[in-house]
Design a protein around this motif. Structure first.
Motif: not given
Length: 621
Positions: A292-294, A283-289
């Motif tokens: 369909g969402r930017g 499991s992980f989290s973060g900002w991604f491009t």
């Protein structure tokens, strides 16, 4: 499918059997009819020959008669047959004999009226054979026919059977085949249904469940996708497809990294995929491009899909947490700003608190000076009467000495009265010093004693303006009351014991009593001040009331505010009741309030009571 094939084979077999049965039965019929015609023809010729020897004229009629009497309808293997003889003389025909009919009057006529394809026409022709056609009776029959010519008369012979009886076996065979097919179809169908109903129910249930799971899968807000062992797409729900801005058919069989930025795949996601392919939950989290969402903040997990403990693929589960992330960052930023503001506010509070403490100290000093002026005025009232009394005693002694009426008893009385007055004046000074003597630590004291000590300081002032005062004390043990006269000690039971600063408490009482005196000073008629002390529960309650008319409702809520006063300018500081509230509520943990009754104002002080010491009260303590 097997059941349908079996049904068709059954129908085909029935058709074959029916055809064979019909052909075989018809052949038997035909053979029998030919034999009947042939045998009857032989009999006719034989009888005619014998009769002809005796009488040629009647030989033919005799032969016919023999055939008429000897033939009856026959049954062969459940099939019936008939036989008749017809004659043709000139152009007319006649039925001479019929095995089923006795009257043949209606069976004669012109031969030209007989249809050429009928059995009768064939039998009276020059031919013989077997055919199916309509007979002279109008019914369709299967018949064998032949003829014998005697002189100018032709005799036709016909053996026949109704055609309905010929085809009856065929009909029965068809019906039997159909029934058999129906039995097989219905029975087989029923068996197939019984055999497969449960399996069909399971299939229907499984289909519904699959559709339901598919609907649930697509209705999830989470992004869910299935990858094979090579990280190629197998399936994905609608939410997942929306972040790729693609349809399912566009990604099936395509590698996962094809839709992601290369640096995100290589630097961030690839290590997580390797862990999942090794059988670990990641499991992980973060900002991604995302296509369909930017820029999206994603909370994701990779779950290994195992079969027989071997990883066969990876399940991707992710959620859009952009709003929460933005809110969290804003909250962190706001928190830092609040910390800065809090530090500034704390500094300002410390500065304002210091200012307030200085201001309160100033209040106290101002109030002390004001109270000191009142106390000096009270001492002046307290000393005026004793000094006048001492002056009168001195004049009395002096006049008595001049007229030689002074004796030892008078001098003794003079000494004792003078000493009492001097002691009273000395006690006034002690009370004054005690009133303004500050305490650095809290002590326990009796409220009723503090009340009497305070009222004693202004007793002369109250009497000077004709104010009557009453002091009462009620506890669980006894009641105490003093009217215009102070008793010392007031009570021997310490039931009104509280903790605090007695000098400050006496100052509060002095403020309230002095305010009542100022209100009643110019009042006409009865003037009363009542101080009621009660200790009936866990509190000690002090009620100071007067009959001066009360506090106007419009200013009742402001009466404890600093610098608020209803006295003329120069006669009130406006800090007495404010300081009283601070002393009672902040220094002693009590409560002070003001109400009106039918005659005037009522100030109520409530203080937490200390459990009484169950011993005699020592006034010197």
């Amino acid at each position: 499918m097997l059941f349908i094939l079996l049904s068709f084979l059954t129908i085909a077999a029935g058709a074959v059997v029916t055809g064979y049965w019909y052909v075989n039965t018809k052949s038997i019929y035909e053979q029998r009819l030919i034999e009947i015609v042939r045998a009857r023809k032989d009999i006719f010729i034989s009888v005619y020959a014998k009769l002809y020897e005796n009488n040629p004229e009647t030989a033919a009629a005799g032969a016919v008669d023999v055939l008429r009497k000897s033939f009856s309808p026959t049954v062969y293997k459940n099939y019936s047959s008939e036989f008749y003889i017809a004659s043709l003389t000139g152009g007319n025909f006649a039925i001479l004999s019929h095995s089923r009919r006795e009257n043949f009057d209606d069976a004669a006529g012109s031969f030209s009226n007989v249809p050429s394809d009928s059995i009768l026409a064939l039998a009276l022709s020059d031919r013989s054979g077997l055919t199916s056609a309509t007979d002279y009776t109008g019914e369709k029959v299967l018949a064998a026919y032949d003829h014998v010519d005697i002189g100018s008369v032709r005799y036709g012979m016909v053996a026949k059977i109704r055609y309905s009886e010929v085809i009856s076996p065929k009909t029965k065979a068809v019906v039997s085949s159909v029934l058999m097919a129906l039995v097989i179809i219905v029975g087989g169908g029923l068996g197939f249904y019984i055999f497969s109903a449960r399996r069909v129910d399971r299939l229907i249930k499984a289909k519904k469940e699959l559709e339901l799971y598919g609907d649930i899968f697509d209705s999830l807000d989470e992004y869910v996708a299935f990858l094979d062992a090579d990280l190629k797409y197998l399936s994905a729900n609608k939410a997942y497809l929306s972040i790729l801005n693609a349809e399912l058919k566009d990604i099936i069989g395509k590698p996962f990294g094809e839709k992601m930025k290369k640096n995100q795949m290589d630097e961030i996601l690839s290590p997580y995929f390797k862990q999942a392919q090794q059988g670990h939950f990641v499991s992980f989290s973060g900002w991604f491009t995302l296509p369909g969402r930017g820029e999206t903040y994603v909370d994701a997990a990779f779950l290994p899909h195992k079969v027989d403990n071997i990883v066969q693929g990876v399940v991707i589960r992710a959620s859009d947490r952009t709003q929460e992330a933005v809110a969290k960052e804003a909250l962190i930023s706001r928190s830092k700003e609040l910390q800065r503001l809090t530090a500034e506010l704390e500094q300002r509070v410390r500065e304002e608190t210091a200012k307030r403490m200085m201001q309160e100290q100033l209040f106290f000093e101002q109030k002390k000076f004001a109270d000191m002026g009142q106390m000096i005025n009270a001492i002046a009232h307290q000393w005026r009467q004793p000094i006048n009394s001492v002056g009168l005693y001195i004049q009395l002694v002096y006049e008595s000495f001049k007229d030689n009426s002074l004796d030892e008893a008078m001098l003794e009385n003079f000494k004792m009265d003078s000493m009492k007055l001097i002691q009273h004046m000395s006690k006034t000074i002690d009370d004054f010093r005690s009133f303004f003597n500050p305490r650095s630590e809290e002590t326990s004291f009796e409220v009723i004693k503090a009340v009497i000590d305070t009222v004693s300081l202004v007793e002369a002032q109250l009497k000077n303006v004709s104010i009557e005062f009453t002091i009462t004390c009620r506890c669980r043990e006894r009641d105490f009351e003093a009217c215009n006269n102070l008793l010392r000690p007031p009570c021997e039971l310490p039931e009104t014991l509280v903790s605090g600063f007695s000098s400050e408490f006496r100052q509060v009482l002095m403020n309230i009593v002095q305010n009542a005196k100022d209100v009643l000073a110019d009042k006409q008629g009865s003037k009363k001040v009542t101080v009621a002390v009660s200790a009936l529960d866990e509190n000690v309650t002090v009620s100071i009331s007067d009959n001066g008319g009360g506090v106007p409702d419009g200013i009742k809520h402001k009466i404890f505010d600093p610098y608020f006063t209803t006295k003329p300018e120069g006669k009130g500081t406006g800090i007495g009741l404010y300081m009283s509230r601070m002393i009672i509520e902040e220094h002693m943990g009590g409560k002070i309030s003001v109400n009106n009754d039918e005659s005037g104002a009522v100030f109520i002080i409530v203080l937490p009571r200390i459990s009484p010491r169950m011993k005699k009260f020592n006034p010197a303590a």
